[in-house]
Scaffold this active site. Structure first.
Site, PDB file in Angstrom:
ATOM      1  N   ARG A  50      32.990  36.811  36.074  1.00  0.00           N
ATOM      2  CA  ARG A  50      31.771  35.992  36.210  1.00  0.00           C
ATOM      3  C   ARG A  50      31.149  35.665  34.854  1.00  0.00           C
ATOM      4  O   ARG A  50      30.592  34.582  34.666  1.00  0.00           O
ATOM      5  CB  ARG A  50      30.752  36.747  37.073  1.00  0.00           C
ATOM      6  CG  ARG A  50      30.982  36.550  38.557  1.00  0.00           C
ATOM      7  CD  ARG A  50      30.048  37.424  39.393  1.00  0.00           C
ATOM      8  NE  ARG A  50      29.979  36.988  40.776  1.00  0.00           N
ATOM      9  CZ  ARG A  50      30.968  37.074  41.660  1.00  0.00           C
ATOM     10  NH1 ARG A  50      32.136  37.579  41.297  1.00  0.00           N
ATOM     11  NH2 ARG A  50      30.817  36.651  42.897  1.00  0.00           N
ATOM     12  N   HIS A  57      39.023  35.380  35.411  1.00  0.00           N
ATOM     13  CA  HIS A  57      38.217  35.314  36.637  1.00  0.00           C
ATOM     14  C   HIS A  57      36.819  35.916  36.516  1.00  0.00           C
ATOM     15  O   HIS A  57      36.022  35.809  37.438  1.00  0.00           O
ATOM     16  CB  HIS A  57      38.940  36.010  37.786  1.00  0.00           C
ATOM     17  CG  HIS A  57      38.941  37.511  37.667  1.00  0.00           C
ATOM     18  ND1 HIS A  57      37.879  38.298  38.060  1.00  0.00           N
ATOM     19  CD2 HIS A  57      39.861  38.361  37.169  1.00  0.00           C
ATOM     20  CE1 HIS A  57      38.159  39.564  37.833  1.00  0.00           C
ATOM     21  NE2 HIS A  57      39.354  39.629  37.288  1.00  0.00           N
ATOM     22  N   ASP A  79      35.195  48.943  41.263  1.00  0.00           N
ATOM     23  CA  ASP A  79      33.803  48.585  40.972  1.00  0.00           C
ATOM     24  C   ASP A  79      33.369  47.299  41.658  1.00  0.00           C
ATOM     25  O   ASP A  79      32.465  46.612  41.209  1.00  0.00           O
ATOM     26  CB  ASP A  79      33.655  48.433  39.456  1.00  0.00           C
ATOM     27  CG  ASP A  79      34.727  47.528  38.870  1.00  0.00           C
ATOM     28  OD1 ASP A  79      35.278  46.694  39.616  1.00  0.00           O
ATOM     29  OD2 ASP A  79      35.009  47.650  37.657  1.00  0.00           O
ATOM     30  N   HIS A  99      43.040  31.960  39.555  1.00  0.00           N
ATOM     31  CA  HIS A  99      42.285  32.731  40.552  1.00  0.00           C
ATOM     32  C   HIS A  99      41.596  31.758  41.509  1.00  0.00           C
ATOM     33  O   HIS A  99      41.041  30.754  41.070  1.00  0.00           O
ATOM     34  CB  HIS A  99      41.256  33.601  39.820  1.00  0.00           C
ATOM     35  CG  HIS A  99      40.647  34.679  40.660  1.00  0.00           C
ATOM     36  ND1 HIS A  99      39.720  34.406  41.627  1.00  0.00           N
ATOM     37  CD2 HIS A  99      40.836  36.020  40.684  1.00  0.00           C
ATOM     38  CE1 HIS A  99      39.350  35.549  42.214  1.00  0.00           C
ATOM     39  NE2 HIS A  99      40.019  36.544  41.657  1.00  0.00           N
ATOM     40  N   GLU A 159      29.915  44.458  38.093  1.00  0.00           N
ATOM     41  CA  GLU A 159      30.751  45.650  38.248  1.00  0.00           C
ATOM     42  C   GLU A 159      30.180  46.892  37.552  1.00  0.00           C
ATOM     43  O   GLU A 159      30.284  48.000  38.074  1.00  0.00           O
ATOM     44  CB  GLU A 159      32.168  45.363  37.726  1.00  0.00           C
ATOM     45  CG  GLU A 159      32.953  44.360  38.578  1.00  0.00           C
ATOM     46  CD  GLU A 159      32.715  42.900  38.204  1.00  0.00           C
ATOM     47  OE1 GLU A 159      31.824  42.623  37.371  1.00  0.00           O
ATOM     48  OE2 GLU A 159      33.433  42.041  38.742  1.00  0.00           O
ATOM     49  N   GLU A 200      39.370  55.759  40.113  1.00  0.00           N
ATOM     50  CA  GLU A 200      39.047  55.038  38.865  1.00  0.00           C
ATOM     51  C   GLU A 200      37.551  55.193  38.541  1.00  0.00           C
ATOM     52  O   GLU A 200      36.826  54.219  38.313  1.00  0.00           O
ATOM     53  CB  GLU A 200      39.453  53.562  38.944  1.00  0.00           C
ATOM     54  CG  GLU A 200      39.514  52.885  37.579  1.00  0.00           C
ATOM     55  CD  GLU A 200      39.892  51.413  37.674  1.00  0.00           C
ATOM     56  OE1 GLU A 200      41.092  51.106  37.779  1.00  0.00           O
ATOM     57  OE2 GLU A 200      38.975  50.572  37.624  1.00  0.00           O
TER      58      GLU A 200
HETATM   59  C1  UD1 Z   1      36.095  40.016  42.784  1.00  0.00           C
HETATM   60  C2  UD1 Z   1      35.285  41.217  42.277  1.00  0.00           C
HETATM   61  C3  UD1 Z   1      35.692  41.543  40.842  1.00  0.00           C
HETATM   62  C4  UD1 Z   1      37.198  41.737  40.747  1.00  0.00           C
HETATM   63  C5  UD1 Z   1      37.910  40.494  41.297  1.00  0.00           C
HETATM   64  C6  UD1 Z   1      39.408  40.716  41.298  1.00  0.00           C
HETATM   65  C7  UD1 Z   1      32.950  41.519  42.962  1.00  0.00           C
HETATM   66  C8  UD1 Z   1      31.551  41.106  42.776  1.00  0.00           C
HETATM   67  N1  UD1 Z   1      33.867  40.868  42.240  1.00  0.00           N
HETATM   68  O1  UD1 Z   1      35.735  38.862  42.027  1.00  0.00           O
HETATM   69  O2  UD1 Z   1      35.049  42.760  40.455  1.00  0.00           O
HETATM   70  O3  UD1 Z   1      37.546  41.914  39.388  1.00  0.00           O
HETATM   71  O4  UD1 Z   1      37.469  40.274  42.653  1.00  0.00           O
HETATM   72  O5  UD1 Z   1      40.087  39.505  41.447  1.00  0.00           O
HETATM   73  O6  UD1 Z   1      33.214  42.403  43.757  1.00  0.00           O
HETATM   74  N2  UD1 Z   1      38.684  33.508  46.995  1.00  0.00           N
HETATM   75  C9  UD1 Z   1      39.598  32.914  47.843  1.00  0.00           C
HETATM   76  N3  UD1 Z   1      40.669  33.658  48.260  1.00  0.00           N
HETATM   77  C10 UD1 Z   1      40.879  34.948  47.884  1.00  0.00           C
HETATM   78  C11 UD1 Z   1      39.956  35.531  46.998  1.00  0.00           C
HETATM   79  C12 UD1 Z   1      38.866  34.797  46.571  1.00  0.00           C
HETATM   80  O7  UD1 Z   1      39.454  31.771  48.208  1.00  0.00           O
HETATM   81  O8  UD1 Z   1      41.867  35.564  48.312  1.00  0.00           O
HETATM   82  C13 UD1 Z   1      37.499  32.729  46.555  1.00  0.00           C
HETATM   83  C14 UD1 Z   1      36.478  32.559  47.700  1.00  0.00           C
HETATM   84  O9  UD1 Z   1      35.874  31.306  47.581  1.00  0.00           O
HETATM   85  C15 UD1 Z   1      35.478  33.676  47.374  1.00  0.00           C
HETATM   86  C16 UD1 Z   1      35.471  33.603  45.869  1.00  0.00           C
HETATM   87  O10 UD1 Z   1      36.826  33.396  45.487  1.00  0.00           O
HETATM   88  O11 UD1 Z   1      34.214  33.466  47.965  1.00  0.00           O
HETATM   89  C17 UD1 Z   1      34.893  34.775  45.162  1.00  0.00           C
HETATM   90  O12 UD1 Z   1      35.411  36.011  45.615  1.00  0.00           O
HETATM   91  P1  UD1 Z   1      34.649  37.386  45.222  1.00  0.00           P
HETATM   92  O13 UD1 Z   1      35.444  38.542  45.756  1.00  0.00           O
HETATM   93  O14 UD1 Z   1      33.208  37.324  45.603  1.00  0.00           O
HETATM   94  O15 UD1 Z   1      34.671  37.376  43.649  1.00  0.00           O
HETATM   95  P2  UD1 Z   1      35.853  37.406  42.622  1.00  0.00           P
HETATM   96  O16 UD1 Z   1      35.485  36.487  41.525  1.00  0.00           O
HETATM   97  O17 UD1 Z   1      37.131  37.191  43.332  1.00  0.00           O
HETATM   98  N1  UDP Z   2      47.905  40.157  39.467  1.00  0.00           N
HETATM   99  C1  UDP Z   2      48.773  39.731  40.482  1.00  0.00           C
HETATM  100  N2  UDP Z   2      49.047  38.388  40.593  1.00  0.00           N
HETATM  101  C2  UDP Z   2      48.487  37.453  39.780  1.00  0.00           C
HETATM  102  C3  UDP Z   2      47.575  37.900  38.781  1.00  0.00           C
HETATM  103  C4  UDP Z   2      47.308  39.248  38.659  1.00  0.00           C
HETATM  104  O1  UDP Z   2      49.317  40.531  41.239  1.00  0.00           O
HETATM  105  O2  UDP Z   2      48.791  36.281  39.931  1.00  0.00           O
HETATM  106  C5  UDP Z   2      47.618  41.603  39.353  1.00  0.00           C
HETATM  107  C6  UDP Z   2      47.664  42.210  37.961  1.00  0.00           C
HETATM  108  O3  UDP Z   2      48.965  42.646  37.623  1.00  0.00           O
HETATM  109  C7  UDP Z   2      46.681  43.371  38.073  1.00  0.00           C
HETATM  110  C8  UDP Z   2      45.680  42.885  39.096  1.00  0.00           C
HETATM  111  O4  UDP Z   2      46.272  41.786  39.763  1.00  0.00           O
HETATM  112  O5  UDP Z   2      47.300  44.544  38.596  1.00  0.00           O
HETATM  113  C9  UDP Z   2      44.416  42.476  38.399  1.00  0.00           C
HETATM  114  O6  UDP Z   2      43.583  41.808  39.297  1.00  0.00           O
HETATM  115  P1  UDP Z   2      42.348  40.937  38.812  1.00  0.00           P
HETATM  116  O7  UDP Z   2      42.590  40.464  37.411  1.00  0.00           O
HETATM  117  O8  UDP Z   2      42.110  39.936  39.887  1.00  0.00           O
HETATM  118  O9  UDP Z   2      41.141  41.975  38.868  1.00  0.00           O
HETATM  119  P2  UDP Z   2      40.583  43.072  37.834  1.00  0.00           P
HETATM  120  O10 UDP Z   2      41.692  44.000  37.489  1.00  0.00           O
HETATM  121  O11 UDP Z   2      40.031  42.340  36.672  1.00  0.00           O
HETATM  122  O12 UDP Z   2      39.496  43.725  38.623  1.00  0.00           O
END
Ligand code: UD1
Ligand code: UDP
Length: 368
Positions: free
Chosen positions: A209, A207, A98, A240, A134, A120
Site C-alpha cells: 500500500r 503490491h 500480519d 498483483h 501490517e 512468523e
Molecule cells: C494483502 C495484505 C498484505 C499482504 C498481501 C499479499 C492486508 C491489509 N493486506 O494485501 O499484508 O502482503 O495481501 O499479497 O491484509 N484481489 C483480487 N484477487 C485476489 C486477491 C486480491 O482480485 O486473489 C484484489 C481485490 O480487488 C481485493 C484487492 O485485491 O479487494 C485487495 O486485497 P487485500 O487483501 O485487501 O489487499 P492486498 O493488497 O492484496
Molecule cells: N508468489 C507467487 N506467485 C507470484 C508472485 C509471488 O507464488 O506470482 C509468492 C512468492 O514466492 C512469495 C509470496 O508469493 O512466497 C509473497 O506474496 P506477496 O508478495 O503477495 O506477499 P508478502 O510476502 O509481501 O506479504
C-alpha cells in the site's frame, strides 16, 4: 484417543504458502484434528496456492470484495470468524503473518479465550505506517498470542523488548523455506511463459500500500528505462490483482516484447521463475526470505524492512522506489560481474526447511 482441534486460519497468498507445510504436518500427526478456515481475503491467489499444495478448505468464508476496504473487511472477518470459532470450539487457533485476517483471528481468540499461535512472530520495522497496516497488525497480534513462533533471534529480541516472556517464544525459522524447498525438489515447467532464453530475466513484483500512486509510477518508469537501455534484458512482472497495483502497471509500463505483464503465477511456477531470474525487484515480504535461499540478488523497493537478516545475508539490498536509484542499482548488477557474484550467494538465515516440524512438535508437547 481424543484429538485436539486446531483451526488454521488462512486469508491471503503468502499466508497460504507459509501455512501449507504446517497444515500438512498437523494433518499427518495422529494427535490433531485440523480444520482449515479460508477467509478468502484473497480469492484467486488463495485458491492457486491451495491447488498447488493439494489443500482443501474445510470452511470457506469467501470474504473478498473488489478493491475492499480495510474496515469493512475487518468487520466481516470478526463476525464470521466468531461464528466459526463458536461452532467448532477449537483447542487452539494458528495463523501466520500480519494481514487483516491474522489480526481479526487473533482478536476473536482474545474475546473467546482461545489460545492463539502466531506463526512468523516478532517482525518489526518500528514504523506503524510502513508497512501499513501490517506493522500495527503485528503489534496487536503479539499482545494476544500464547505461542510466538519467531523466525529468528532478532524477531525474538523484538518480542522480548515489548515484554513477551522468553518461555512463550520459540525460534523456529520461517516455514516459507519449507515450502520453497518442497517445490524446488521437482523440475518446474516454464514453457507457458514466453521467456527468451538468450536474455537476462529481471523478475518484478509490487503490491504494498505504501507504494500505491507515485512510487509505483516511478518503479514503472525505471523498468521502462532499464529495458530501453539494455537489449539483453527481459522483464517479467507478476501483476498483483489489487486494482491499485494492476491499473498503474498496465497504464505506465511500456508495451514491449521485453516487458511481460503476467497474471500471478502459482507458487511452483513462481519458484521456477525465481530460479530462472538474474535479478529480482520486489516489495514483497516473502521474497525477501526466499531470495537468500536461492542466492538471487533482490533489490527491495521499500524504504525500510522488518527483515534485517536478509540484508545481512548480502543477497538483498534495500533501495527504495526512486527511479534513478533503481536504474543505477540494476545497471551495476547487469554490468559489474564481480559485484553481481558478491550478491548471488545462497544462505539460509530463515532456517533449513524444518520450521513446520518444529511448530508441530511444540504443539504436540503442549497438548500431550
Ligand atoms: C494483502 C495484505 C498484505 C499482504 C498481501 C499479499 C492486508 C491489509 N493486506 O494485501 O499484508 O502482503 O495481501 O499479497 O491484509 N484481489 C483480487 N484477487 C485476489 C486477491 C486480491 O482480485 O486473489 C484484489 C481485490 O480487488 C481485493 C484487492 O485485491 O479487494 C485487495 O486485497 P487485500 O487483501 O485487501 O489487499 P492486498 O493488497 O492484496
Ligand atoms: N508468489 C507467487 N506467485 C507470484 C508472485 C509471488 O507464488 O506470482 C509468492 C512468492 O514466492 C512469495 C509470496 O508469493 O512466497 C509473497 O506474496 P506477496 O508478495 O503477495 O506477499 P508478502 O510476502 O509481501 O506479504
Amino acid at each position: 484417543m481424543k484429538k485436539n482441534k486446531i483451526i488454521c486460519v488462512v486469508g491471503t497468498r503468502p499466508e497460504a504458502i507459509k501455512m501449507a507445510p504446517i497444515i500438512l504436518g498437523l494433518k499427518s500427526s495422529p494427535f490433531f484434528e485440523v480444520i482449515v478456515v479460508a477467509t478468502a481475503q484473497h480469492r484467486e491467489l488463495l485458491d492457486g496456492v491451495f491447488r498447488d499444495f493439494a489443500i482443501l478448505a474445510d470452511i470457506d468464508l469467501n470474504l473478498m470484495r473488489p478493491n475492499q476496504d480495510l474496515v469493512e473487511l475487518n468487520a466481516h472477518l470478526l463476525l464470521e470468524l466468531s461464528k466459526v470459532f463458536e461452532s467448532v470450539r477449537p483447542d487452539a487457533v494458528l495463523a501466520q503473518g500480519d494481514t487483516t485476517t491474522v489480526f481479526a483471528a487473533s482478536l476473536v481468540c482474545f474475546y473467546k479465550k482461545i489460545p492463539f499461535g502466531h506463526v512468523e512472530a516478532g517482525l518489526r520495522t518500528g514504523n506503524f505506517l510502513s508497512p501499513f497496516p501490517e506493522e500495527m497488525n503485528r503489534v496487536f497480534t503479539s499482545k494476544i498470542s500464547k505461542w510466538h513462533f519467531a523466525p529468528t533471534q532478532s524477531a525474538c529480541n523484538n518480542l522480548i523488548s515489548e515484554g513477551v516472556l522468553a518461555q512463550d517464544i520459540f525460534i523456529v525459522g520461517n516455514s516459507v523455506i519449507d515450502s520453497l524447498l518442497i517445490k524446488s525438489r521437482n523440475k518446474i515447467e516454464l514453457d507457458s511463459i514466453n521467456l527468451d532464453p538468450n536474455k537476462k530475466l529481471i523478475l518484478v513484483t509490487v503490491h504494498r500500500r505504501e507504494n500505491f500512486g507515485e512510487p509505483l509510477v516511478s518503479i514503472c518508469n525505471a523498468i521502462n528505462e532499464i529495458v530501453g537501455s539494455n537489449d539483453n534484458v527481459q522483464v517479467l512482472i507478476s501483476v498483483h490483482p489489487n486494482p491499485n497495483t494492476k491499473n498503474t502497471i498496465q497504464t505506465y509500463c511500456s508495451n514491449s516484447q521485453r516487458i511481460i505483464l503476467s497474471d500471478p503465477l502459482e507458487y511452483s511456477q513462481f519458484v521456477g521463475v525465481m530460479n530462472r531470474a538474474h535479478i529480482i525487484l520486489s516489495d514483497s515480504g516473502g521474497i525477501q526470505e526466499e531470495a537468500p535461499a536461492l542466492g538471487k540478488p533482490l533489490l527491495v523497493l521499500r524504504k525500510e524492512t522488518e527483515r534485517p537478516e536478509s540484508l545481512k545475508s548480502g543477497t538483498v539490498k534495500l533501495i527504495g522506489t526512486e527511479k534513478n536509484a533503481i536504474v543505477t542499482e540494476v545497471s551495476k548488477l547487469l554490468n559489474d560481474q564481480d559485484y553481481y557474484l558478491s550478491l548471488a550467494k545462497k544462505s539460509y538465515p530463515y532456517g533449513d526447511g524444518n520450521t513446520s516440524k518444529a511448530i508441530v512438535d511444540i504443539l504436540i508437547n503442549y497438548f500431550q
